[in-house]
Enzyme design. Structure first.
Site, PDB file in Angstrom:
ATOM      1  N   PRO A   9       0.705  -1.243  -0.061  1.00 15.91           N
ATOM      2  CA  PRO A   9      -0.108   0.100  -0.141  1.00 15.91           C
ATOM      3  C   PRO A   9       0.705   1.411  -0.103  1.00 15.91           C
ATOM      4  CG  PRO A   9      -0.174  -1.243   1.980  1.00 15.91           C
ATOM      5  CD  PRO A   9       0.254  -2.106   1.156  1.00 15.91           C
ATOM      6  N   ASN A  10       0.298   2.221  -0.795  1.00 12.38           N
ATOM      7  CA  ASN A  10       0.827   3.434  -0.777  1.00 12.38           C
ATOM      8  C   ASN A  10       2.216   3.577  -1.794  1.00 12.38           C
ATOM      9  OD1 ASN A  10      -1.398   4.913   0.578  1.00 12.38           O
ATOM     10  ND2 ASN A  10      -0.375   3.848   2.396  1.00 12.38           N
ATOM     11  N   ARG A  17       4.939  12.543  -2.402  1.00 16.08           N
ATOM     12  CA  ARG A  17       4.953  13.389  -1.063  1.00 16.08           C
ATOM     13  C   ARG A  17       6.173  12.638  -0.164  1.00 16.08           C
ATOM     14  NH1 ARG A  17       1.207  12.318   2.483  1.00 16.08           N
ATOM     15  NH2 ARG A  17       2.119  13.886   3.703  1.00 16.08           N
ATOM     16  N   TYR A  22      11.164   9.055   1.256  1.00 19.37           N
ATOM     17  CA  TYR A  22      11.236   8.017   0.034  1.00 19.37           C
ATOM     18  C   TYR A  22      11.975   8.212  -1.093  1.00 19.37           C
ATOM     19  CZ  TYR A  22       7.881   5.884   3.448  1.00 19.37           C
ATOM     20  OH  TYR A  22       7.218   5.456   4.452  1.00 19.37           O
ATOM     21  N   ASN A  74       8.093  -5.683  -0.812  1.00 12.57           N
ATOM     22  CA  ASN A  74       8.045  -4.372   0.213  1.00 12.57           C
ATOM     23  C   ASN A  74       6.529  -4.469   0.691  1.00 12.57           C
ATOM     24  OD1 ASN A  74       7.766  -2.259   1.112  1.00 12.57           O
ATOM     25  ND2 ASN A  74       9.228  -0.757   0.103  1.00 12.57           N
ATOM     26  N   ALA A  77       2.906  -0.962   4.862  1.00 13.62           N
ATOM     27  CA  ALA A  77       2.733  -0.732   6.045  1.00 13.62           C
ATOM     28  C   ALA A  77       2.088  -2.392   6.525  1.00 13.62           C
ATOM     29  CB  ALA A  77       1.467   0.243   6.410  1.00 13.62           C
ATOM     30  N   HIS A  80       4.183  -4.583   8.999  1.00 15.05           N
ATOM     31  CA  HIS A  80       4.025  -4.473  10.413  1.00 15.05           C
ATOM     32  C   HIS A  80       2.654  -4.855  11.136  1.00 15.05           C
ATOM     33  CE1 HIS A  80       7.104  -1.634   9.026  1.00 15.05           C
ATOM     34  NE2 HIS A  80       6.262  -0.810   8.623  1.00 15.05           N
ATOM     35  N   ASP A  87       1.958 -15.798   6.148  1.00 16.73           N
ATOM     36  CA  ASP A  87       1.376 -17.281   5.866  1.00 16.73           C
ATOM     37  C   ASP A  87       1.483 -17.594   4.279  1.00 16.73           C
ATOM     38  OD1 ASP A  87       0.946 -17.522   8.438  1.00 16.73           O
ATOM     39  OD2 ASP A  87      -1.140 -17.383   8.465  1.00 16.73           O
ATOM     40  N   GLU A  98      12.753  -9.438   1.591  1.00 14.82           N
ATOM     41  CA  GLU A  98      12.218  -8.307   1.929  1.00 14.82           C
ATOM     42  C   GLU A  98      13.005  -6.762   1.902  1.00 14.82           C
ATOM     43  OE1 GLU A  98      11.487  -8.380   6.227  1.00 14.82           O
ATOM     44  OE2 GLU A  98      10.397  -6.677   6.011  1.00 14.82           O
ATOM     45  N   HIS A 100      12.826  -2.703   2.120  1.00 15.73           N
ATOM     46  CA  HIS A 100      12.344  -1.315   2.594  1.00 15.73           C
ATOM     47  C   HIS A 100      13.062  -0.313   2.082  1.00 15.73           C
ATOM     48  CE1 HIS A 100       9.253  -3.133   4.960  1.00 15.73           C
ATOM     49  NE2 HIS A 100      10.245  -4.022   5.390  1.00 15.73           N
ATOM     50  N   SER A 102      13.300   3.165   3.150  1.00 18.05           N
ATOM     51  CA  SER A 102      13.696   3.681   4.151  1.00 18.05           C
ATOM     52  C   SER A 102      14.246   3.077   5.406  1.00 18.05           C
ATOM     53  CB  SER A 102      12.377   4.579   4.751  1.00 18.05           C
ATOM     54  OG  SER A 102      11.607   3.731   5.445  1.00 18.05           O
ATOM     55  N   ARG A 107      12.947   4.458  12.689  1.00 19.34           N
ATOM     56  CA  ARG A 107      11.961   5.124  12.401  1.00 19.34           C
ATOM     57  C   ARG A 107      10.946   4.997  13.848  1.00 19.34           C
ATOM     58  NH1 ARG A 107       9.266   5.155   6.787  1.00 19.34           N
ATOM     59  NH2 ARG A 107       8.019   6.818   7.566  1.00 19.34           N
ATOM     60  N   ARG A 111       7.426   0.564  13.219  1.00 24.46           N
ATOM     61  CA  ARG A 111       7.826   0.189  11.931  1.00 24.46           C
ATOM     62  C   ARG A 111       9.204  -0.742  12.170  1.00 24.46           C
ATOM     63  NH1 ARG A 111       5.728   3.329   8.186  1.00 24.46           N
ATOM     64  NH2 ARG A 111       4.804   5.581   9.161  1.00 24.46           N
TER      65      ARG A 111
HETATM   66  O1  CA2 Z   1      10.262   2.063   3.567  1.00 26.60           O
HETATM   67  C1  CA2 Z   1       9.722   1.268   3.116  1.00 26.60           C
HETATM   68  O2  CA2 Z   1       9.798   1.022   2.197  1.00 26.60           O
HETATM   69  C2  CA2 Z   1       8.225   0.978   3.793  1.00 26.60           C
HETATM   70  O3  CA2 Z   1       7.846  -0.483   3.726  1.00 26.60           O
HETATM   71  C3  CA2 Z   1       7.274   2.107   3.109  1.00 26.60           C
HETATM   72  C4  CA2 Z   1       5.644   1.947   3.638  1.00 26.60           C
HETATM   73  C5  CA2 Z   1       6.013   2.217   5.108  1.00 26.60           C
HETATM   74  O4  CA2 Z   1       4.691   1.973   5.658  1.00 26.60           O
HETATM   75  C6  CA2 Z   1       6.930   1.190   5.908  1.00 26.60           C
HETATM   76  O5  CA2 Z   1       6.610   1.261   7.270  1.00 26.60           O
HETATM   77  C7  CA2 Z   1       8.329   1.206   5.193  1.00 26.60           C
HETATM   78  C8  CA2 Z   1       5.011   2.961   3.198  1.00 26.60           C
HETATM   79  C9  CA2 Z   1       5.107   3.583   1.930  1.00 26.60           C
HETATM   80  C10 CA2 Z   1       4.462   4.775   1.656  1.00 26.60           C
HETATM   81  O6  CA2 Z   1       4.785   5.783   0.612  1.00 26.60           O
HETATM   82  C11 CA2 Z   1       4.443   6.932   0.588  1.00 26.60           C
HETATM   83  C12 CA2 Z   1       4.845   7.406  -0.786  1.00 26.60           C
HETATM   84  C13 CA2 Z   1       4.762   8.849  -0.831  1.00 26.60           C
HETATM   85  C14 CA2 Z   1       3.950   9.543   0.255  1.00 26.60           C
HETATM   86  C15 CA2 Z   1       3.663   8.902   1.077  1.00 26.60           C
HETATM   87  C16 CA2 Z   1       3.732   7.534   1.445  1.00 26.60           C
END
Ligand code: CA2
Length: 146
Positions: A9-10, A17, A22, A74, A77, A80, A87, A98, A100, A102, A107, A111
């Site tokens: 997601p996201n 943003r 990121y 990846n 969210a 976590h 599974d 895996e 990530h 960031s 953080r 996370r």
């Molecule tokens: O660091 C990573 O790759 C994460 O998996 C990214 C996830 C975050 O929930 C994990 O804790 C760490 C979220 C990606 C959200 O990406 C965004 C991109 C642009 C604006 C806002 C969020």
């Protein structure tokens, strides 16, 4: 080698943003980077992204039925929170890494928990998009990481 790269997601919002966390490149840039690398190395790759946990479970299962050699994931969210993704990885029993973008270890404390890490043979954090390339090379036995 046939590799599935899954993003949760996201991650489709990359570059839009939070560039300080990121980076400023987009999801499309990420897919191009991965596809170019895999084409150079003769690796077959499919990149998929979903904001829905069940879709990600379905994609992991598809990787088994479509005889993929490994999965780079990846889970965003869902990293976590999701026992379902853990599974699914266990169920298909394919090699998985895996990633990530960031530094999740530096953080918020929530996370720093990852369910999929109980299965994945390697976790790459804080290397930006390069982490995906490192993960692919690890799975394909190409990189200096094996
Ligand atoms: O660091 C990573 O790759 C994460 O998996 C990214 C996830 C975050 O929930 C994990 O804790 C760490 C979220 C990606 C959200 O990406 C965004 C991109 C642009 C604006 C806002 C969020």
């Amino acid at each position: 080698m046939k590799i599935l790269v899954l993003n949760g997601p996201n991650l489709n919002m990359l570059g839009i943003r939070e560039p300080e966390i990121y980076g400023s490149f987009t999801y499309k840039d990420l897919v191009s980077l991965i596809e170019d690398h895999c084409s150079d190395k003769g690796i077959e790759v499919k990149c998929l992204q979903s904001n829905h946990e069940g879709d990600l479970v379905d994609y992991i299962q598809q990787a088994y039925f479509e005889k993929y050699d490994g999965i780079v994931i990846n889970p965003g969210a869902y990293t976590h929170t999701s026992v379902a993704l853990l599974d699914a990885l266990k169920a298909v029993s394919l090699p998985a890494v895996e990633v990530h973008i960031s530094h999740v270890d530096e953080r918020e404390s929530f996370r720093q928990v990852s369910y999929v890490s109980y299965y994945c043979s390697k976790t790459i954090i804080g290397k930006g998009f390069d982490g995906y390339i490192e993960a692919i090379d690890f799975l394909c036995g190409n990189g200096p990481f094996n």
